[in-house]
Write a protein that holds these residues in place. Structure first.
Motif, short mmCIF file in Angstrom:
data_model
loop_
_atom_site.label_atom_id
_atom_site.label_comp_id
_atom_site.label_asym_id
_atom_site.label_seq_id
_atom_site.Cartn_x
_atom_site.Cartn_y
_atom_site.Cartn_z
N TYR A 1 12.69 -54.35 22.32
CA TYR A 1 13.38 -53.75 23.15
C TYR A 1 13.62 -54.60 24.23
O TYR A 1 14.99 -55.06 24.79
N GLU B 1 21.34 -61.23 27.41
CA GLU B 1 21.72 -61.90 28.51
C GLU B 1 21.78 -63.39 28.48
O GLU B 1 22.83 -63.98 28.74
N LEU C 1 17.00 -57.49 25.00
CA LEU C 1 17.90 -57.22 26.36
C LEU C 1 17.98 -58.85 26.86
O LEU C 1 18.89 -59.37 27.35
#
Length: 94
Positions: free
Chosen positions: A24, A32, A28
């Motif tokens: 996870y 980004e 992320l």
């Protein structure tokens, strides 16, 4: 090492949760960095189009003016680069 089935299941759950959290967090960071890359590519594409349009306008009559303009831009770039280097050297000095 692991003496009971219950301990084995607890360790297995912890390992699976650890991998899940890791995946996870990695996702992320990937989102980004992808967003940042798209922004950079958009900027570079706009800059590329400006340069392309600039070179399309070049001909024998305006070559000297365009060449001087490019030279001035390179001079400005070199001055800015030199200032940046000098600032970094000054930061290193006590």
């Amino acid at each position: 090492m692991i003496k009971t089935k219950k301990q084995f299941i607890v360790v297995l759950i912890l390992v699976v949760l650890g991998f899940g959290v890791g995946i996870y967090l990695q996702d992320l960071k990937h989102q980004e960095s992808t967003e940042a890359a798209w922004k950079a590519n958009r900027f570079n594409l706009e800059r590329f189009h400006k340069i392309r349009n600039y070179t399309i306008k070049m001909n024998a009559a305006n070559w000297r003016i365009m060449r001087d303009s490019v030279g001035q831009e390179l001079d400005s770039f070199m001055i800015l680069r030199f200032r940046k280097e000098m600032d970094s050297i000054k930061e290193l000095k006590p």
